[in-house]
Design an enzyme around this catalytic site. Structure first.
Site, PDB file in Angstrom:
ATOM      1  CD  GLU A 167      -7.338   5.484   6.003  1.00 23.12           C
ATOM      2  OE1 GLU A 167      -6.600   5.052   5.068  1.00 23.12           O
ATOM      3  OE2 GLU A 167      -8.123   6.492   5.741  1.00 23.12           O
ATOM      4  CD  GLU A 351      -8.716   1.778   3.543  1.00 24.90           C
ATOM      5  OE1 GLU A 351      -8.422   2.682   2.741  1.00 24.90           O
ATOM      6  OE2 GLU A 351      -9.243   1.687   4.435  1.00 24.90           O
TER       7      GLU A 351
END
Length: 440
Positions: A167, A351
């Protein structure tokens, strides 16, 4: 009930994900200090002044936790390695105990028939490098490359997949512009440099792993579906800017060698000199792309300097994080990523999950809301697959309740309940649902 293996392509993989600082416990095993340690030690930064000193004590409970992964019938375990555990000062002397720990982790997964999916960095920067400017300093790309070589010379021959940085938006924007994560800055110049340098570091790490003969290398970005608060032109501009910052900047850099114009309008004056010349490194070819997805946001314009936008409350049901539940956004991003950025490259949902008001009662946690959330998002994956998108796997966040960064230990995302006093693990109903659905 969750859909079963037979409801997906034969080669589709199911997994669970964690991150090092959130579960390992950073106060032992020779790990060095990180900017998350100092961020958490600063009053007001983390709820209840919680920290990652003990986490879930995964460092000492590794065997038990690996058994949980295998016992859930998962194919893949997506874990991260801690830079400061491997190199306590970020450079120089290697902590052999840290390398030994990741050796045991990878071997333990293989012994249980689980594929090890490594992420090199999930937000815990060694303090010594933070003191030198951290992600603002261009030299971090070479520091990160050196770290990549040290850890992957040890485990790179046995991991099934690897990605450099989890991320990039959180590493750079959330942490340097919004100040919600370490290092807790609110500085547009720092943000611009961090956003660029995190991608340069990604590219350098890919180069190193290729040099080591590794394959199945990827990039992992996070996404938020964005809806306009109204139909005005000002709102449309705000939405495009938010989408560019959050959803297109990092994919654009990695896969197209360019940054969105909406972002350059605000960040171009603050990017390092010669930033355009770095795309040859940033665009190093990868073998797959990972998407982390949780929610959508309603965005409207704001009378502020760039990016001149603000979040508005949305009407949908929300998780314990206050995040709207919007599975259609996952289908949208899988389709858009393939169409606009990655083509035929395999995609993984690396995720997806929710924080829920879990309660341990009579030795069990009946988290039906989480089962429903997972079921609906797996439905979105199925629709994308049926539309021809090359989605190859889905990894649930997270294996276990853990240190939820600035929110401490109150927000529970796990399939396994953790008592943060006794550290006892209790599989929740969602874990048992996966175990049943994934039985071969």
């Amino acid at each position: 009930m969750l859909p079963t293996r037979k409801d997906f392509p034969q080669d589709f993989l199911f997994g669970v994900a964690t991150s090092a600082y959130q579960i390992e416990g950073h106060s032992f095993g020779g790990a060095g200090p990180t900017h998350w340690d100092s961020f958490a030690a600063t009053p007001g930064n983390v709820d209840k002044a919680d920290n990652g000193a003990v986490g879930c004590d995964h460092y000492h409970r590794l065997v038990e936790d690996l058994d949980l992964i295998a016992g859930g019938n998962f194919d893949v375990y997506r874990f991260s390695t801690s830079w400061a555990r491997v190199l306590p000062e970020g450079r120089g002397a290697v902590n052999q105990d840290g390398l030994d720990f990741y050796d045991r982790l990878v071997d333990g997964l293989l012994e249980r028939g689980v594929k090890p999916a490594a992420t090199l960095y999930h937000w815990e920067l060694p303090s010594a490098l933070a003191d030198l400017g951290g992600w603002r300093n261009r030299d971090i790309a070479n520091w990160f490359a050196d770290y990549t070589r040290v850890i992957m010379e040890r485990i790179g021959d046995r991991v099934w997949s690897a990605a450099p940085i989890n991320e990039p938006w959180c590493v750079s924007w959330l942490s340097h512009f919004e100040g919600h994560h370490a290092p807790g800055l609110r500085d547009i110049r720092a943000t611009a440099r961090a956003m660029h340098h995190v991608l340069l570091s990604h590219g350098r790490a890919i180069e190193v792993m290729r040099d080591l003969g590794m394959s199945n290398l990827g990039a992992v970005c996070n996404f938020e579906y964005v809806e306009p608060a109204d139909n005005s032109a000002e709102t449309a501009r705000a939405v495009a800017t938010y989408d560019a910052i959050y959803n297109r900047f990092f994919l654009g850099g990695i896969f197209k060698g360019e940054y969105p114009q909406e972002v350059l309008e605000g960040l171009a004056p603050h990017l390092p000199t010669g930033w355009q010349d770095d795309f040859a490194t940033i665009t190093q070819p990868v073998d797959w792309c990972g998407l982390n997805y949780y929610t959508r946001k309603i965005i409207g314009p704001a009378d502020t300097p760039w990016p001149s936008l603000e979040e508005r409350p949305g009407p949908l049901p929300k998780t314990e994080m206050g995040w709207e539940i919007y599975p259609d956004g996952l289908e949208y991003f899988l389709k858009r990523t393939a169409r606009d950025f990655t083509g035929d490259l395999p995609l993984y949902v690396t995720e997806n999950g929710m924080a829920a008001p879990d309660r341990l009662e009579n030795g069990a946690v009946q988290d039906d809301d989480r089962i429903d959330y997972i079921n609906r998002h797996l439905g979105a994956v199925q629709r994308a697959v049926q539309a021809g998108v090359p989605v190859k796997g889905y990894y649930s966040w997270s294996l276990m309740d853990n240190f939820e960064w600035a929110l401490g230990y109150d927000k529970r995302f796990g399939l396994v309940h953790v008592d943060f006093d006794s550290l006892e693990r209790t599989p929740k109903a969602s874990y048992h649902a996966f175990r049943k659905a994934l039985t071969r």
